[in-house]
Design a protein around this motif. Structure first.
Motif, PDB file in Angstrom:
ATOM      1  N   TYR A   1      36.184  36.326  28.710  1.00 36.93           N
ATOM      2  CA  TYR A   1      35.043  37.005  28.586  1.00 36.93           C
ATOM      3  C   TYR A   1      34.760  38.220  29.839  1.00 36.93           C
ATOM      4  CZ  TYR A   1      34.550  33.092  25.911  1.00 36.93           C
ATOM      5  OH  TYR A   1      35.272  32.188  24.197  1.00 36.93           O
ATOM      6  N   ASP A   2      33.240  38.241  29.671  1.00 34.32           N
ATOM      7  CA  ASP A   2      32.952  39.184  30.940  1.00 34.32           C
ATOM      8  C   ASP A   2      32.370  38.932  31.990  1.00 34.32           C
ATOM      9  OD1 ASP A   2      31.940  41.535  32.083  1.00 34.32           O
ATOM     10  OD2 ASP A   2      30.193  41.354  31.114  1.00 34.32           O
ATOM     11  N   ASN A   3      34.148  37.766  32.955  1.00 36.33           N
ATOM     12  CA  ASN A   3      33.664  37.620  34.016  1.00 36.33           C
ATOM     13  C   ASN A   3      34.643  37.926  34.848  1.00 36.33           C
ATOM     14  OD1 ASN A   3      35.281  35.187  34.079  1.00 36.33           O
ATOM     15  ND2 ASN A   3      33.763  34.985  32.472  1.00 36.33           N
ATOM     16  N   GLU A   4      34.851  37.864  35.773  1.00 39.11           N
ATOM     17  CA  GLU A   4      36.589  38.061  36.588  1.00 39.11           C
ATOM     18  C   GLU A   4      37.909  37.205  36.386  1.00 39.11           C
ATOM     19  OE1 GLU A   4      36.688  40.812  38.904  1.00 39.11           O
ATOM     20  OE2 GLU A   4      39.023  40.356  39.861  1.00 39.11           O
TER      21      GLU A   4
ATOM     22  N   SER B   1      40.553  31.699  41.101  1.00 35.84           N
ATOM     23  CA  SER B   1      39.184  31.606  41.944  1.00 35.84           C
ATOM     24  C   SER B   1      38.885  31.904  42.846  1.00 35.84           C
ATOM     25  CB  SER B   1      39.053  30.077  41.950  1.00 35.84           C
ATOM     26  OG  SER B   1      39.634  29.193  40.603  1.00 35.84           O
ATOM     27  N   LYS B   2      40.171  32.200  43.416  1.00 40.00           N
ATOM     28  CA  LYS B   2      39.800  33.128  44.711  1.00 40.00           C
ATOM     29  C   LYS B   2      39.626  34.825  44.445  1.00 40.00           C
ATOM     30  CE  LYS B   2      43.935  32.606  46.513  1.00 40.00           C
ATOM     31  NZ  LYS B   2      45.602  33.035  47.090  1.00 40.00           N
ATOM     32  N   PRO B   3      38.363  34.947  45.226  1.00 41.69           N
ATOM     33  CA  PRO B   3      37.729  35.949  45.524  1.00 41.69           C
ATOM     34  C   PRO B   3      39.005  38.124  45.001  1.00 41.69           C
ATOM     35  CG  PRO B   3      37.537  35.258  46.812  1.00 41.69           C
ATOM     36  CD  PRO B   3      38.028  34.411  46.115  1.00 41.69           C
TER      37      PRO B   3
ATOM     38  N   LEU C   1      42.545  35.497  34.183  1.00 40.37           N
ATOM     39  CA  LEU C   1      43.689  35.084  33.714  1.00 40.37           C
ATOM     40  C   LEU C   1      44.291  35.811  32.281  1.00 40.37           C
ATOM     41  CD1 LEU C   1      44.907  32.378  32.430  1.00 40.37           C
ATOM     42  CD2 LEU C   1      42.591  32.244  31.203  1.00 40.37           C
ATOM     43  N   MET C   2      43.488  36.758  31.744  1.00 44.50           N
ATOM     44  CA  MET C   2      44.166  38.039  30.715  1.00 44.50           C
ATOM     45  C   MET C   2      45.180  38.517  31.344  1.00 44.50           C
ATOM     46  SD  MET C   2      42.503  36.021  28.403  1.00 44.50           S
ATOM     47  CE  MET C   2      42.967  37.177  27.031  1.00 44.50           C
ATOM     48  N   LYS C   3      44.257  38.943  32.139  1.00 45.84           N
ATOM     49  CA  LYS C   3      45.658  39.976  33.146  1.00 45.84           C
ATOM     50  C   LYS C   3      47.202  39.863  33.675  1.00 45.84           C
ATOM     51  CE  LYS C   3      45.881  44.334  35.435  1.00 45.84           C
ATOM     52  NZ  LYS C   3      45.831  45.489  33.947  1.00 45.84           N
ATOM     53  N   ILE C   4      46.700  38.052  33.806  1.00 48.99           N
ATOM     54  CA  ILE C   4      48.485  37.467  34.139  1.00 48.99           C
ATOM     55  C   ILE C   4      49.092  37.226  32.988  1.00 48.99           C
ATOM     56  CG2 ILE C   4      49.267  35.016  34.432  1.00 48.99           C
ATOM     57  CD1 ILE C   4      46.388  34.660  36.575  1.00 48.99           C
ATOM     58  N   LEU C   5      48.448  37.086  31.657  1.00 52.21           N
ATOM     59  CA  LEU C   5      48.547  36.356  30.358  1.00 52.21           C
ATOM     60  C   LEU C   5      49.526  37.549  30.229  1.00 52.21           C
ATOM     61  CD1 LEU C   5      46.789  34.344  28.146  1.00 52.21           C
ATOM     62  CD2 LEU C   5      48.699  33.896  29.532  1.00 52.21           C
ATOM     63  N   GLU C   6      48.984  39.040  29.735  1.00 48.30           N
ATOM     64  CA  GLU C   6      49.410  40.383  29.804  1.00 48.30           C
ATOM     65  C   GLU C   6      50.816  40.451  30.547  1.00 48.30           C
ATOM     66  OE1 GLU C   6      46.227  43.248  30.060  1.00 48.30           O
ATOM     67  OE2 GLU C   6      47.866  44.205  29.908  1.00 48.30           O
ATOM     68  N   LYS C   7      51.107  40.250  31.818  1.00 46.98           N
ATOM     69  CA  LYS C   7      51.981  40.864  32.687  1.00 46.98           C
ATOM     70  C   LYS C   7      52.784  39.770  32.321  1.00 46.98           C
ATOM     71  CE  LYS C   7      50.301  41.607  37.180  1.00 46.98           C
ATOM     72  NZ  LYS C   7      49.621  41.534  38.239  1.00 46.98           N
ATOM     73  N   PHE C   8      53.034  38.237  32.075  1.00 51.59           N
ATOM     74  CA  PHE C   8      53.968  37.519  31.737  1.00 51.59           C
ATOM     75  C   PHE C   8      54.297  38.406  30.149  1.00 51.59           C
ATOM     76  CE2 PHE C   8      52.641  33.303  33.505  1.00 51.59           C
ATOM     77  CZ  PHE C   8      53.433  34.051  34.748  1.00 51.59           C
ATOM     78  N   ARG C   9      53.524  38.705  29.617  1.00 52.36           N
ATOM     79  CA  ARG C   9      53.718  38.979  28.267  1.00 52.36           C
ATOM     80  C   ARG C   9      55.039  40.087  28.308  1.00 52.36           C
ATOM     81  NH1 ARG C   9      48.829  37.477  25.913  1.00 52.36           N
ATOM     82  NH2 ARG C   9      49.305  35.415  24.610  1.00 52.36           N
TER      83      ARG C   9
END
Ligand code: ZN
Length: 1024
Positions: free
Chosen positions: A953-956, A883-885, A961-969
């Motif tokens: 989805y097209d929002n920050e 949620s943080k910018p 979130l998707m970036k986090i999952l990618e990093k974990f993977r």
């Protein structure tokens, strides 16, 4: 059982040359691809035999009497089968079954292709008898019928009794009853800690225990290392060791804190029961921390990612070892992935590899040079060896070789030698991938065939070993379908064999082809495979006959066999029947039989595969019982791996299968490998645990291995008292690299011997202990009830802590405090997590049989890091960060903080991720900001989450979130973590995916962390 008969091949010898092709026509193996080596000469062991030449393993240390030379002597009787070893101690020792190598046949015993064990067990019928089909024709339409009265063929019958021929009727649906947890809705908003805080962090008032042992790591000038390098790597004093970087040693309270930790148990207000402060309990929130002291003591040791000892202080006597109630041994991951800049150096000796004449140890940083550089002393057996002329170098004034810096093998704990021809008994094999694909109805309907075909196709250019790589395919339902992939064809030809009882190959060559030559045929095949079978309504699975066919195709070269199985094998040899749904078997002494292969066919095939250098990976897909216990046996004894996708649907699980299959195909693989771990005089590795087959007493046969495979082993003292002050370990993995080079990877490590139990505890490595422990416990479930396996875990922890308590309790008047070594502070929690892990937990209703068995096979091969993460997964809160910018790029690292695995960690306003290395669970709190839910779930934000597949989805926030999952993977690439979404209160999914896995909580009939500790503490105090 055929496998336990040394010297006798497991299939009958071929008849004398009466076969249609023995005197004329193509002889199998004689033609074909240029990369197909000539079959071994008569009687020659097709495996690189450790008994020939200076190969790895050829030396038996002179000081260690070896068992009777059964390896080459067919007359020696069989080793006892290791399947039902005598029970001793809390754990039985489960030796992996040994199998003998093929017989060594006396010279002059007939032409090459007739020698038992020497000839590839292919069988061939003239091509004219086989209908070739254009691709795309439904396979059911053609049956190949064996002509009556055909000439005698080589007999390829495996000597087992056929199982009951009745095919089991429609299988009961194995959909589980809900797992055995009781809904225990957490309310983190109001739930307060139930225990009063009574933890004393400072066990003040005690004086440190006086050192009771002689210095365990005495300096050994001139014997351990070249003298000049002794200073930097030097021998540390005990005090420096215990208090790294803080000599002189701390005194008083701090000193004691170094010795042990303790928890106070005090009465809770209003209760006479002793309690523990939940918040103060030790938790491994930093994950696996590799022990540093080992590397600090011996900087020349290999990295702990390759070798970890359960304690790096080796007991110097059998009586001391008997007081160490935890497993004593090592976890070895010989091909662990390199961290950047830390690759294992490759050394090519011009004049042969330098090894000890007596014990065959490879030259390493701990050998010493004397006699002006003309002699070297073996660190393992102390023999003084001559330095070969071409390896000679002068010594400097300090006795150090002047070329030391240019010699990785003398300055690094890990090194890889290029092996000369005497380390081969045949030309190094090419990488070979053979696919056995179930195409029965569900395989097509679930989308499995499509994902598999597309993934293989996308990996073709990345398969290791270009341009030597070989490839081939068989598909099957009620019949077996072979594919001619000859490079001159425009499309592959399909041949169907329906005679399941007497499997043969319809074509001698071109079932296995060179990928670079036949690439376009292979691509055409993979492109058309999904559509060929999409309307297949055949429900049968002639798995066993297909497996035998694959064996015939592969046996000349070896390689990797990847099996994709969708239903329970139903036709022909190896057919299986539904079992495991009988509730009454649980809790009886028949229970364990459900967790091992039912039909000896599977173990027999595994033995044959290993003998011919074939590793089997099993991919199983079914929403019904498929008998992983039997199928997994093929992987277990061939160095393979089991993947299980219950209820596979390509829309949901496709990505996971794609990732895991790609990794399997493209990761660097070591082929036709054997591994041995040598260790110093007086100690010996006695049991081995993992996926392999044992050849001789200490040689692990690994038809293939890779960075995702670890092996554990237990040590025993052979002598009552060890006189050496240091013991050495040397792992040697002899293998063929994909590039075609024969290599030997060597890891060397030293550890001190000690006379003090306290020192053993101080140098204990919880990660290694838990890894070895887990393997022992899983093996125990194969011979006993689950409950007995769990009890044995508890019992060993209790014994270890009781012994420890006896060291300190009296002199320090510790009364009712619970004490444990600092190094083992997480052991009780990992022990609890192990008892609640899928292979060990609960009973009938708590895990499906296939899930249990699949998890067991998987855990047997895990590295220390992955094992610990699976047992105590990461739980991290994400909503605040998302949620943080967005600001700094590295912000994420600071935000990610692991939380205790209990419902109390979950806040209804939060979004959490649970990551055990195999899957993610994303938990949405009931009071999570709806705007955040909308951003992450899009239009599905209010839907039932079982039907929602997470997308970007097209929002920050969604991107974050998707970036986090990618990093974990990315950090944990061995498996693909599929993301399951769960909303708070959504039952039963919340319980199944998350709550039942919060190992600290007491849920249903399970034990929580506090109760577990109290249980241990009570038992420790008995008899103290
Ligand atoms: Zn030696």
């Amino acid at each position: 059982m055929g496998t336990e008969n040394p010297g006798r091949p497991s299939f009958p010898a071929r008849p004398p040359p009466m076969t249609p092709f023995a005197s004329s026509g193509p002889v199998i193996g004689s033609g074909g691809s240029a990369f197909r080596p000539t079959p071994p000469p008569p009687g020659q062991n097709p495996l690189p035999s450790p008994s020939i030449g200076p190969q790895m393993g050829s030396g038996t240390p002179a000081f260690r009497p070896s068992p009777p030379a059964r390896f080459n002597d067919p007359s020696v009787s069989a080793p006892p089968t290791a399947y039902a070893p005598p029970a001793t101690g809390p754990y039985q020792r489960f030796q992996t079954p040994q199998f003998p190598p093929p017989a060594q046949v006396a010279p002059g015993h007939g032409p090459p292709l007739q020698a038992p064990g020497g000839s590839p067990p292919s069988s061939y019928r003239p091509q004219t008898q086989v209908s070739s089909l254009p691709m795309g024709t439904p396979p059911q339409s053609v049956n190949f019928v064996q002509p009556a009265g055909s000439v005698p063929r080589p007999n390829f019958q495996l000597p087992f009794a056929h199982a009951d021929s009745s095919y089991p009727g429609p299988r009961a649906n194995m959909q589980p009853p809900l797992p055995g947890y009781v809904t225990n809705q957490p309310n983190p908003m109001t739930q307060a800690p139930t225990m009063a805080s009574s933890f004393l962090s400072q066990p003040g008032g005690f004086s440190p225990a006086p050192p009771t042992s002689s210095p365990p790591f005495p300096a050994q000038p001139g014997s351990l290392y070249p003298p000049s390098s002794a200073a930097p790597m030097g021998a540390y004093s005990r005090d420096q060791m215990q208090y790294p970087g803080s000599a002189p040693p701390l005194a008083g309270i701090q000193g004691l804190a170094e010795e042990f930790s303790s928890l106070s148990l005090s009465s809770l207000p209003g209760s006479i029961e002793p309690g523990l402060d939940l918040k103060a309990l030790p938790r491994p929130l930093d994950g696996d921390v590799e022990p540093k002291s080992f590397a600090e003591m011996y900087p020349l040791n290999c990295s702990p990612r390759f070798l970890r000892l359960t304690t790096s202080a080796i007991p110097n006597s059998q009586s001391l070892a008997s007081r160490w109630h935890l497993p004593l041994g090592a976890v070895v991951c010989p091909l662990a992935e390199a961290t950047d800049g830390d690759e294992v150096p490759i050394v090519n000796f011009a004049g042969g590899i330098v090894r000890c004449r007596r014990c065959r140890t490879y030259v390493n940083p701990y050998v010493t040079f004397t006699d002006a550089g003309r002699k070297w002393r073996c660190n393992i057996c102390s023999l003084l060896n001559d330095v070969p002329g071409e390896y000679f170098a002068h010594l400097d004034a300090t006795g150090r070789r002047i070329d030391l810096d240019q010699r990785p093998e003398l300055s690094k704990g890990s090194v890889e030698f290029v092996a000369p021809t005497e380390y081969m008994v045949r030309p190094p094999m090419p990488p070979l991938y053979f696919f056995l694909i179930d195409v029965s109805m569900n395989a097509g309907r679930s989308g499995m065939i499509e994902v598999v075909a597309q993934t293989i196709r996308s990996c073709l250019d990345e398969l290791p070993g270009y341009p030597r790589t070989q490839i081939g395919f068989i598909t099957y339902d009620s019949t077996i379908h072979f594919y001619n992939m000859k490079s001159s064809l425009t499309q592959p030809q399909m041949m169907v064999v329906s005679d399941l009882d007497d499997m043969f190959l319809p074509l001698p060559d071109d079932l296995l082809v060179n990928l670079s030559e036949s690439k376009s045929v292979v691509e055409t095949f993979l492109d058309s495979l999904p559509s060929m079978f999409q309307d297949n309504v055949n429900l049968e699975s002639a798995f066993g006959p297909a497996l035998k066919a694959a064996f015939m195709v592969m046996s000349q070269l070896g390689g990797k066999l990847l099996i994709f199985q969708n239903t329970m094998p139903s036709l022909g040899v190896g057919r299986l029947k539904l079992r495991g749904d009988d509730l009454r078997v649980y809790g009886t002494d028949k229970e364990h039989a459900l967790r091992i292969a039912e039909d000896p066919f599977y173990k027999q095939m595994a033995a044959d595969f290993t003998k011919y250098q074939i590793a089997v990976d099993v991919f199983a897909f079914s929403d019904k019982y498929i008998d992983i216990a039997s199928l997994g046996t093929l992987a277990k004894y061939t160095g393979g791996q089991v993947y299980y996708y219950p209820g596979f649907q390509s829309a949901i699980h496709g990505q996971k299968l794609k990732h895991e299959l790609s990794r399997d195909l493209t990761r660097e693989t070591a082929w036709e490998a054997v591994m041995r771990v040598r260790c110093g005089k007086g100690i010996r590795f006695t049991t081995y645990h993992g996926n392999f087959m044992l050849r001789s007493t200490d040689l692990l046969a690994l038809p293939a291995t890779d960075c995702d495979k670890a092996y554990a082993m237990q040590l025993s003292l052979e002598e009552t008292l060890l006189t050496t002050q240091t013991v050495y370990f040397q792992v040697a993995l002899l293998y063929t690299a994909s590039c075609g080079e024969r290599r030997i990877r060597i890891h060397t490590a030293a550890a001190p011997t000690v006379a003090d139990l306290g020192e053993m505890y101080r140098q204990a490595d919880t990660g290694a202990i838990v890894s070895l422990f887990s393997r022992l416990a899983i093996e125990k479930t194969l011979t006993t009830k689950l409950e007995d396996a769990r009890n044995s875990v508890l019992l060993r922890i209790v014994k270890a802590l009781r012994e420890y308590r006896n060291l300190y309790a009296v002199q320090h008047r510790l009364g009712s405090r619970m004490i444990y070594p600092e190094t083992l502070k997480f052991l009780p929690l990992y022990g609890l997590a192990l008892c609640r892990s899928t292979p060990l937990r609960g009973g009938y209703a708590d895990a499906q049989l296939d899930d249990r068995c699949a998890a067991g096979f998987t855990m047997m091969a895990l590295s220390v890091k992955k094992m610990l993460k699976l047992l105590y997964p990461n739980l991290v809160r994400l909503d605040e960060y998302i949620s943080k910018p967005s600001s700094q790029a590295n912000e994420f690292e600071d935000v990610v903080k692991r939380l205790p695995l209990m419902a109390e960690s979950l806040d209804s306003r939060g979004l959490y991720i649970y990551d055990d290395g195999f899957r993610f669970v994303l938990w949405f709190g009931r009071m999570l900001d709806p705007e955040l839910s909308k951003s992450l779930l899009g239009p599905d934000f209010a839907a039932e989450l079982s039907r929602v597949i997470l997308g970007e989805y097209d929002n920050e926030k969604s991107r974050k979130l998707m970036k986090i999952l990618e990093k974990f993977r990315e950090r944990d690439p061995s498996y693909y973590q599929l993301c399951h979404l769960v909303r708070q209160g959504e039952q039963p999914r919340e319980g199944f995916f998350l709550l039942a896995n919060l190992v600290e909580d007491q849920i249903g009939g399970t034990t929580g962390y506090v109760d577990w500790l109290l249980q241990i503490h009570r038992q420790v105090q008995q008899n103290t």
